[in-house]
Scaffold this motif. Structure first.
Motif, PDB file in Angstrom:
ATOM      1  N   LEU A 106       2.322   9.220  -9.454  1.00 18.19           N
ATOM      2  CA  LEU A 106       1.457   8.095  -9.079  1.00 18.19           C
ATOM      3  C   LEU A 106       1.493   7.863  -7.565  1.00 18.19           C
ATOM      4  O   LEU A 106       0.456   7.652  -6.930  1.00 18.19           O
ATOM      5  CB  LEU A 106       1.888   6.828  -9.828  1.00 18.19           C
ATOM      6  CG  LEU A 106       1.073   5.581  -9.528  1.00 18.19           C
ATOM      7  CD1 LEU A 106      -0.329   5.708 -10.082  1.00 18.19           C
ATOM      8  CD2 LEU A 106       1.739   4.338 -10.104  1.00 18.19           C
ATOM      9  N   LEU A 107       2.689   7.896  -6.991  1.00 17.57           N
ATOM     10  CA  LEU A 107       2.816   7.667  -5.547  1.00 17.57           C
ATOM     11  C   LEU A 107       2.034   8.729  -4.777  1.00 17.57           C
ATOM     12  O   LEU A 107       1.316   8.413  -3.819  1.00 17.57           O
ATOM     13  CB  LEU A 107       4.293   7.696  -5.126  1.00 17.57           C
ATOM     14  CG  LEU A 107       5.166   6.539  -5.632  1.00 17.57           C
ATOM     15  CD1 LEU A 107       6.628   6.765  -5.257  1.00 17.57           C
ATOM     16  CD2 LEU A 107       4.690   5.196  -5.087  1.00 17.57           C
ATOM     17  N   LEU A 108       2.156   9.978  -5.220  1.00 14.62           N
ATOM     18  CA  LEU A 108       1.448  11.060  -4.523  1.00 14.62           C
ATOM     19  C   LEU A 108      -0.068  10.880  -4.653  1.00 14.62           C
ATOM     20  O   LEU A 108      -0.805  11.020  -3.681  1.00 14.62           O
ATOM     21  CB  LEU A 108       1.865  12.417  -5.101  1.00 14.62           C
ATOM     22  CG  LEU A 108       3.275  12.876  -4.721  1.00 14.62           C
ATOM     23  CD1 LEU A 108       3.698  14.064  -5.574  1.00 14.62           C
ATOM     24  CD2 LEU A 108       3.361  13.232  -3.237  1.00 14.62           C
ATOM     25  N   THR A 134       0.859  -1.172   0.000  1.00 17.25           N
ATOM     26  CA  THR A 134       0.000   0.000   0.000  1.00 17.25           C
ATOM     27  C   THR A 134       0.902   1.229   0.000  1.00 17.25           C
ATOM     28  O   THR A 134       2.045   1.164   0.461  1.00 17.25           O
ATOM     29  CB  THR A 134      -0.918   0.041   1.234  1.00 17.25           C
ATOM     30  OG1 THR A 134      -0.101  -0.120   2.385  1.00 17.25           O
ATOM     31  CG2 THR A 134      -1.955  -1.063   1.191  1.00 17.25           C
ATOM     32  N   ILE A 135       0.393   2.323  -0.528  1.00 18.70           N
ATOM     33  CA  ILE A 135       1.181   3.561  -0.598  1.00 18.70           C
ATOM     34  C   ILE A 135       0.542   4.561   0.356  1.00 18.70           C
ATOM     35  O   ILE A 135      -0.650   4.851   0.231  1.00 18.70           O
ATOM     36  CB  ILE A 135       1.194   4.110  -2.038  1.00 18.70           C
ATOM     37  CG1 ILE A 135       1.765   3.043  -2.994  1.00 18.70           C
ATOM     38  CG2 ILE A 135       2.009   5.388  -2.129  1.00 18.70           C
ATOM     39  CD1 ILE A 135       1.519   3.334  -4.459  1.00 18.70           C
ATOM     40  N   THR A 136       1.312   5.040   1.294  1.00 14.01           N
ATOM     41  CA  THR A 136       0.746   5.963   2.287  1.00 14.01           C
ATOM     42  C   THR A 136       1.705   7.125   2.513  1.00 14.01           C
ATOM     43  O   THR A 136       2.890   7.037   2.190  1.00 14.01           O
ATOM     44  CB  THR A 136       0.554   5.256   3.649  1.00 14.01           C
ATOM     45  OG1 THR A 136       1.777   4.594   3.983  1.00 14.01           O
ATOM     46  CG2 THR A 136      -0.561   4.237   3.607  1.00 14.01           C
ATOM     47  N   PHE A 137       1.168   8.188   3.095  1.00 18.04           N
ATOM     48  CA  PHE A 137       2.041   9.275   3.521  1.00 18.04           C
ATOM     49  C   PHE A 137       2.589   8.918   4.892  1.00 18.04           C
ATOM     50  O   PHE A 137       1.919   8.258   5.682  1.00 18.04           O
ATOM     51  CB  PHE A 137       1.256  10.592   3.618  1.00 18.04           C
ATOM     52  CG  PHE A 137       0.918  11.189   2.283  1.00 18.04           C
ATOM     53  CD1 PHE A 137       1.906  11.438   1.344  1.00 18.04           C
ATOM     54  CD2 PHE A 137      -0.398  11.506   1.967  1.00 18.04           C
ATOM     55  CE1 PHE A 137       1.595  11.991   0.107  1.00 18.04           C
ATOM     56  CE2 PHE A 137      -0.715  12.060   0.728  1.00 18.04           C
ATOM     57  CZ  PHE A 137       0.280  12.303  -0.197  1.00 18.04           C
ATOM     58  N   ALA A 175      -2.588   9.905  -1.548  1.00 17.17           N
ATOM     59  CA  ALA A 175      -3.661  10.845  -1.226  1.00 17.17           C
ATOM     60  C   ALA A 175      -5.030  10.173  -1.313  1.00 17.17           C
ATOM     61  O   ALA A 175      -5.957  10.525  -0.595  1.00 17.17           O
ATOM     62  CB  ALA A 175      -3.605  12.038  -2.174  1.00 17.17           C
ATOM     63  N   GLY A 176      -5.139   9.194  -2.186  1.00 18.25           N
ATOM     64  CA  GLY A 176      -6.439   8.566  -2.433  1.00 18.25           C
ATOM     65  C   GLY A 176      -6.778   7.449  -1.456  1.00 18.25           C
ATOM     66  O   GLY A 176      -7.792   6.775  -1.631  1.00 18.25           O
ATOM     67  N   GLY A 177      -5.957   7.223  -0.447  1.00 23.81           N
ATOM     68  CA  GLY A 177      -6.229   6.127   0.488  1.00 23.81           C
ATOM     69  C   GLY A 177      -5.451   4.908   0.057  1.00 23.81           C
ATOM     70  O   GLY A 177      -5.010   4.804  -1.090  1.00 23.81           O
ATOM     71  N   ALA A 178      -5.301   3.963   0.982  1.00 24.72           N
ATOM     72  CA  ALA A 178      -4.352   2.884   0.775  1.00 24.72           C
ATOM     73  C   ALA A 178      -4.854   1.798  -0.181  1.00 24.72           C
ATOM     74  O   ALA A 178      -5.337   0.766   0.246  1.00 24.72           O
ATOM     75  CB  ALA A 178      -3.987   2.280   2.125  1.00 24.72           C
TER      76      ALA A 178
END
Ligand code: SF4
Ligand code: SF4
Lengths: 81, 229
Positions: B167-169, A71-74, B173-176
Protein backbone atom coordinates in the motif's frame (compact mmCIF):
# COMPACT_ATOMS: atom_id res chain seq x y z
CA UNK A 1 17.85 28.71 17.09
CA UNK A 2 18.57 28.07 13.44
CA UNK A 3 15.48 28.08 11.25
CA UNK A 4 15.30 24.81 9.38
CA UNK A 5 13.73 24.96 5.94
CA UNK A 6 10.85 22.51 5.91
CA UNK A 7 8.90 21.02 3.03
CA UNK A 8 5.58 21.66 4.67
CA UNK A 9 4.99 25.06 6.22
CA UNK A 10 1.30 24.43 6.81
CA UNK A 11 0.54 22.82 10.17
CA UNK A 12 -1.20 19.48 9.71
CA UNK A 13 -4.13 19.04 12.09
CA UNK A 14 -6.24 16.03 13.06
CA UNK A 15 -9.18 15.50 10.75
CA UNK A 16 -12.64 14.73 12.06
CA UNK A 17 -15.06 12.63 10.08
CA UNK A 18 -18.42 14.25 10.84
CA UNK A 19 -20.27 11.18 9.64
CA UNK A 20 -18.60 8.98 12.23
CA UNK A 21 -18.21 11.32 15.21
CA UNK A 22 -21.02 10.97 17.72
CA UNK A 23 -19.81 13.75 20.01
CA UNK A 24 -18.94 11.40 22.90
CA UNK A 25 -16.18 13.80 24.05
CA UNK A 26 -13.50 11.19 24.78
CA UNK A 27 -11.01 13.10 22.61
CA UNK A 28 -11.78 16.29 24.55
CA UNK A 29 -11.21 14.54 27.88
CA UNK A 30 -7.89 13.05 26.75
CA UNK A 31 -6.39 15.89 24.71
CA UNK A 32 -3.41 17.15 26.75
CA UNK A 33 -3.46 20.59 25.11
CA UNK A 34 -7.21 21.37 24.98
CA UNK A 35 -6.97 21.62 21.21
CA UNK A 36 -10.23 19.78 20.56
CA UNK A 37 -13.77 20.46 21.78
CA UNK A 38 -17.26 19.21 21.00
CA UNK A 39 -19.49 21.80 19.33
CA UNK A 40 -23.03 21.07 18.15
CA UNK A 41 -22.55 17.37 18.83
CA UNK A 42 -19.36 16.99 16.84
CA UNK A 43 -15.66 17.27 17.68
CA UNK A 44 -13.78 20.25 16.24
CA UNK A 45 -10.20 21.49 16.55
CA UNK A 46 -10.62 24.76 18.45
CA UNK A 47 -6.96 25.58 19.10
CA UNK A 48 -4.88 24.67 16.07
CA UNK A 49 -1.65 26.10 17.51
CA UNK A 50 -1.99 24.03 20.67
CA UNK A 51 -2.33 20.65 18.95
CA UNK A 52 0.97 18.81 19.22
CA UNK A 53 -0.17 15.90 17.04
CA UNK A 54 0.16 13.40 19.88
CA UNK A 55 -1.71 10.17 19.14
CA UNK A 56 -4.25 10.35 21.98
CA UNK A 57 -7.46 11.47 20.26
CA UNK A 58 -6.85 9.14 17.34
CA UNK A 59 -5.95 6.18 19.54
CA UNK A 60 -8.94 6.37 21.84
CA UNK A 61 -11.77 7.61 19.61
CA UNK A 62 -14.21 4.68 19.71
CA UNK A 63 -15.66 5.62 16.32
CA UNK A 64 -12.38 5.97 14.42
CA UNK A 65 -13.68 9.46 13.66
CA UNK A 66 -10.62 11.55 14.45
CA UNK A 67 -7.31 10.87 12.82
CA UNK A 68 -3.99 12.48 12.10
CA UNK A 69 -3.71 12.67 8.33
CA UNK A 70 -0.48 12.06 6.49
CA UNK A 71 0.69 11.87 2.93
CA UNK A 72 2.87 9.03 1.67
CA UNK A 73 5.80 10.02 -0.51
CA UNK A 74 9.08 8.66 -1.73
CA UNK A 75 12.19 10.17 -0.20
CA UNK A 76 13.86 12.64 -2.59
CA UNK A 77 17.29 11.15 -1.93
CA UNK A 78 16.02 7.62 -1.72
CA UNK A 79 18.52 4.91 -0.83
CA UNK A 80 20.69 7.24 1.20
CA UNK A 81 18.29 7.11 4.14
CA UNK B 1 -34.59 23.10 4.69
CA UNK B 2 -32.44 20.68 2.71
CA UNK B 3 -30.55 18.08 4.73
CA UNK B 4 -26.88 19.20 4.71
CA UNK B 5 -25.77 15.57 4.76
CA UNK B 6 -27.43 14.92 1.42
CA UNK B 7 -25.47 15.46 -1.75
CA UNK B 8 -26.10 18.43 -3.97
CA UNK B 9 -27.69 17.24 -7.19
CA UNK B 10 -27.80 19.21 -10.41
CA UNK B 11 -28.95 18.09 -13.81
CA UNK B 12 -28.45 19.05 -17.43
CA UNK B 13 -25.22 21.02 -16.94
CA UNK B 14 -22.94 18.39 -18.45
CA UNK B 15 -21.21 19.06 -21.75
CA UNK B 16 -20.31 16.55 -24.43
CA UNK B 17 -16.60 17.20 -23.73
CA UNK B 18 -17.07 16.40 -20.05
CA UNK B 19 -18.64 13.07 -20.96
CA UNK B 20 -15.99 12.24 -23.52
CA UNK B 21 -13.37 12.52 -20.75
CA UNK B 22 -14.90 9.35 -19.26
CA UNK B 23 -13.16 6.43 -21.02
CA UNK B 24 -16.34 4.32 -21.19
CA UNK B 25 -18.09 7.03 -23.22
CA UNK B 26 -15.11 8.07 -25.33
CA UNK B 27 -16.23 6.12 -28.41
CA UNK B 28 -19.81 7.42 -28.51
CA UNK B 29 -20.90 9.73 -31.33
CA UNK B 30 -21.96 13.37 -30.80
CA UNK B 31 -25.70 12.69 -30.91
CA UNK B 32 -25.53 9.90 -28.33
CA UNK B 33 -23.26 11.96 -26.11
CA UNK B 34 -25.68 14.90 -26.29
CA UNK B 35 -28.55 12.58 -25.40
CA UNK B 36 -26.57 11.06 -22.51
CA UNK B 37 -25.56 14.53 -21.28
CA UNK B 38 -29.24 15.33 -20.85
CA UNK B 39 -29.81 12.18 -18.78
CA UNK B 40 -26.91 12.37 -16.30
CA UNK B 41 -27.16 14.14 -12.96
CA UNK B 42 -24.17 15.85 -11.38
CA UNK B 43 -23.74 15.09 -7.67
CA UNK B 44 -21.35 16.75 -5.23
CA UNK B 45 -20.21 15.12 -1.99
CA UNK B 46 -18.23 16.35 1.00
CA UNK B 47 -15.23 14.39 2.36
CA UNK B 48 -16.47 11.47 4.47
CA UNK B 49 -19.97 11.57 3.03
CA UNK B 50 -21.66 8.30 2.05
CA UNK B 51 -22.58 7.98 -1.60
CA UNK B 52 -23.97 4.43 -1.50
CA UNK B 53 -24.68 2.01 1.34
CA UNK B 54 -23.95 -1.67 0.80
CA UNK B 55 -26.92 -4.05 0.51
CA UNK B 56 -29.27 -1.26 -0.53
CA UNK B 57 -31.19 -1.31 -3.80
CA UNK B 58 -29.17 0.31 -6.58
CA UNK B 59 -30.75 2.43 -9.25
CA UNK B 60 -27.79 4.11 -10.86
CA UNK B 61 -24.18 3.86 -11.92
CA UNK B 62 -21.73 6.58 -10.75
CA UNK B 63 -18.88 8.05 -12.80
CA UNK B 64 -16.21 9.94 -10.86
CA UNK B 65 -15.41 13.34 -12.36
CA UNK B 66 -13.36 14.73 -9.49
CA UNK B 67 -11.97 13.39 -6.21
CA UNK B 68 -11.49 9.92 -4.72
CA UNK B 69 -14.17 7.44 -3.72
CA UNK B 70 -13.56 4.52 -1.38
CA UNK B 71 -15.49 1.29 -1.95
CA UNK B 72 -15.69 -0.96 1.08
CA UNK B 73 -17.55 -3.73 2.89
CA UNK B 74 -18.33 -3.58 6.61
CA UNK B 75 -18.13 -6.63 8.89
CA UNK B 76 -20.76 -7.23 11.61
CA UNK B 77 -18.16 -6.09 14.22
CA UNK B 78 -17.85 -2.75 12.44
CA UNK B 79 -14.49 -3.32 10.76
CA UNK B 80 -14.32 -2.08 7.21
CA UNK B 81 -12.37 -3.68 4.39
CA UNK B 82 -11.57 -1.39 1.51
CA UNK B 83 -12.21 -3.15 -1.79
CA UNK B 84 -11.05 -0.47 -4.19
CA UNK B 85 -10.58 3.24 -4.72
CA UNK B 86 -12.19 4.98 -7.70
CA UNK B 87 -10.75 8.16 -9.19
CA UNK B 88 -11.58 10.49 -12.09
CA UNK B 89 -12.81 8.69 -15.22
CA UNK B 90 -13.63 5.51 -13.28
CA UNK B 91 -17.07 4.28 -12.30
CA UNK B 92 -18.62 2.25 -9.51
CA UNK B 93 -21.85 0.44 -8.67
CA UNK B 94 -21.94 -1.31 -12.05
CA UNK B 95 -22.51 -4.82 -10.67
CA UNK B 96 -26.12 -4.30 -9.49
CA UNK B 97 -26.90 -2.48 -12.72
CA UNK B 98 -26.12 -5.66 -14.63
CA UNK B 99 -27.38 -8.32 -12.22
CA UNK B 100 -30.30 -6.41 -10.71
CA UNK B 101 -29.14 -7.15 -7.15
CA UNK B 102 -28.24 -4.90 -4.23
CA UNK B 103 -25.14 -2.71 -4.07
CA UNK B 104 -22.22 -4.95 -3.09
CA UNK B 105 -20.15 -2.16 -1.56
CA UNK B 106 -20.42 1.05 0.42
CA UNK B 107 -19.07 4.11 -1.38
CA UNK B 108 -17.73 7.08 0.58
CA UNK B 109 -16.19 10.32 -0.62
CA UNK B 110 -12.55 10.60 0.49
CA UNK B 111 -12.25 14.20 -0.69
CA UNK B 112 -14.58 16.68 -2.34
CA UNK B 113 -16.13 14.47 -4.98
CA UNK B 114 -18.14 15.18 -8.08
CA UNK B 115 -19.93 12.24 -9.71
CA UNK B 116 -22.18 11.76 -12.68
CA UNK B 117 -25.13 9.59 -11.93
CA UNK B 118 -26.81 7.68 -14.74
CA UNK B 119 -30.00 5.76 -14.01
CA UNK B 120 -29.94 2.01 -14.60
CA UNK B 121 -32.60 2.11 -17.34
CA UNK B 122 -30.78 4.89 -19.18
CA UNK B 123 -27.49 2.97 -19.12
CA UNK B 124 -29.13 -0.26 -20.27
CA UNK B 125 -30.93 1.57 -23.12
CA UNK B 126 -27.61 3.14 -24.13
CA UNK B 127 -25.93 -0.28 -24.19
CA UNK B 128 -28.71 -1.80 -26.32
CA UNK B 129 -28.16 0.90 -28.92
CA UNK B 130 -24.36 0.79 -28.70
CA UNK B 131 -23.11 -2.77 -28.14
CA UNK B 132 -19.52 -1.47 -28.11
CA UNK B 133 -20.32 0.03 -24.74
CA UNK B 134 -21.06 -3.43 -23.36
CA UNK B 135 -17.65 -4.65 -24.54
CA UNK B 136 -15.94 -1.66 -22.95
CA UNK B 137 -17.86 -2.20 -19.70
CA UNK B 138 -16.97 -5.92 -19.75
CA UNK B 139 -13.31 -5.09 -20.16
CA UNK B 140 -13.49 -2.66 -17.20
CA UNK B 141 -15.32 -5.19 -15.06
CA UNK B 142 -12.71 -7.82 -15.93
CA UNK B 143 -10.03 -5.39 -14.72
CA UNK B 144 -11.92 -4.81 -11.48
CA UNK B 145 -12.28 -8.56 -10.99
CA UNK B 146 -8.53 -9.00 -11.41
CA UNK B 147 -7.94 -6.36 -8.73
CA UNK B 148 -10.33 -8.17 -6.41
CA UNK B 149 -8.50 -11.46 -7.01
CA UNK B 150 -5.24 -9.74 -6.06
CA UNK B 151 -6.92 -8.40 -2.92
CA UNK B 152 -8.24 -11.86 -1.96
CA UNK B 153 -4.76 -13.28 -2.51
CA UNK B 154 -3.25 -10.53 -0.34
CA UNK B 155 -5.77 -11.03 2.46
CA UNK B 156 -5.52 -14.80 2.40
CA UNK B 157 -1.82 -15.32 1.91
CA UNK B 158 0.09 -12.21 2.92
CA UNK B 159 0.86 -10.63 6.27
CA UNK B 160 -0.36 -7.21 7.41
CA UNK B 161 3.24 -6.05 7.06
CA UNK B 162 3.41 -7.14 3.43
CA UNK B 163 0.04 -5.55 2.64
CA UNK B 164 1.14 -2.34 4.31
CA UNK B 165 4.36 -2.31 2.30
CA UNK B 166 2.42 -2.78 -0.92
CA UNK B 167 0.00 0.00 0.00
CA UNK B 168 2.78 2.44 0.91
CA UNK B 169 4.54 1.79 -2.39
CA UNK B 170 1.31 2.17 -4.40
CA UNK B 171 0.26 5.38 -2.65
CA UNK B 172 3.70 6.97 -2.85
CA UNK B 173 3.80 6.16 -6.56
CA UNK B 174 0.29 7.47 -7.13
CA UNK B 175 0.97 10.97 -5.77
CA UNK B 176 0.41 12.35 -2.32
CA UNK B 177 -3.09 11.22 -1.32
CA UNK B 178 -4.04 12.06 2.24
CA UNK B 179 -4.65 9.20 4.68
CA UNK B 180 -5.21 8.53 8.37
CA UNK B 181 -4.23 5.49 10.45
CA UNK B 182 -7.87 4.40 10.41
CA UNK B 183 -7.83 4.55 6.64
CA UNK B 184 -4.51 2.71 6.50
CA UNK B 185 -5.94 -0.09 8.66
CA UNK B 186 -9.06 -0.40 6.52
CA UNK B 187 -6.99 -0.53 3.37
CA UNK B 188 -4.74 -3.26 4.78
CA UNK B 189 -7.58 -5.33 6.23
CA UNK B 190 -6.70 -4.95 9.89
CA UNK B 191 -7.34 -2.71 12.90
CA UNK B 192 -5.67 0.64 13.61
CA UNK B 193 -3.44 -0.62 16.43
CA UNK B 194 -1.92 -3.38 14.32
CA UNK B 195 -1.42 -1.18 11.26
CA UNK B 196 0.17 1.48 13.50
CA UNK B 197 2.51 -1.05 15.09
CA UNK B 198 3.56 -2.40 11.67
CA UNK B 199 4.24 1.16 10.49
CA UNK B 200 6.32 1.99 13.57
CA UNK B 201 8.33 -1.20 13.11
CA UNK B 202 9.06 -0.17 9.53
CA UNK B 203 10.25 3.19 10.84
CA UNK B 204 12.58 1.42 13.30
CA UNK B 205 13.99 -0.58 10.40
CA UNK B 206 14.47 2.67 8.47
CA UNK B 207 12.23 1.48 5.66
CA UNK B 208 10.13 4.60 6.20
CA UNK B 209 10.42 7.82 8.16
CA UNK B 210 7.47 9.20 10.12
CA UNK B 211 7.04 12.95 10.38
CA UNK B 212 4.10 15.10 11.38
CA UNK B 213 1.69 14.66 8.48
CA UNK B 214 4.10 12.61 6.38
CA UNK B 215 5.21 9.03 5.85
CA UNK B 216 8.36 9.03 3.73
CA UNK B 217 9.46 5.84 1.98
CA UNK B 218 13.21 5.69 2.50
CA UNK B 219 14.04 2.41 0.82
CA UNK B 220 11.82 1.46 -2.08
CA UNK B 221 13.73 -1.73 -2.95
CA UNK B 222 13.65 -3.16 0.59
CA UNK B 223 10.00 -2.24 0.97
CA UNK B 224 9.21 -4.04 -2.29
CA UNK B 225 10.85 -7.16 -0.82
CA UNK B 226 8.70 -6.83 2.31
CA UNK B 227 5.62 -6.61 0.07
CA UNK B 228 6.39 -10.10 -1.24
CA UNK B 229 6.87 -11.65 2.24
S1 SF4 C 1 -13.77 10.68 20.64
FE1 SF4 C 1 -14.33 10.42 18.47
S2 SF4 C 1 -16.56 10.16 18.45
FE2 SF4 C 1 -16.00 11.00 20.47
S3 SF4 C 1 -16.20 13.25 20.19
FE3 SF4 C 1 -14.06 12.74 19.77
S4 SF4 C 1 -13.97 12.44 17.55
FE4 SF4 C 1 -16.12 12.35 18.13
S1 SF4 D 1 -3.50 15.09 18.34
FE1 SF4 D 1 -3.19 15.21 20.57
S2 SF4 D 1 -2.96 17.44 20.92
FE2 SF4 D 1 -3.90 17.24 18.88
S3 SF4 D 1 -6.12 17.32 19.22
FE3 SF4 D 1 -5.55 15.13 19.28
S4 SF4 D 1 -5.18 14.69 21.48
FE4 SF4 D 1 -5.14 16.94 21.22
Amino acid sequence: MIAQPHASTVTVLPEIDRNRCNGCGICVALCPTHAVAVRDGCAVIVDADACNFCPLCETYCPQGAIGRPFTITFCATEGGG
Amino acid sequence: MPDPRRSKIESGAMTIEDLRAIPLFASLDETTLADTARRVHICHYRPGQHIIHEDQPAHAIFFVVRGRVRLSRTAPDGREQVLAMAGPGEYFNAVPIFDGGLSPATARAMSHVTCLLLARDDLLALIRKHPDLALAALSDLAGQLRELVTLVEDLAFRSVRARLARLLLAEAAGGAAEMTHQELAERTGTVREIAGRALRQMAEERLVKLERGRVIVLDRARLAKVAEE
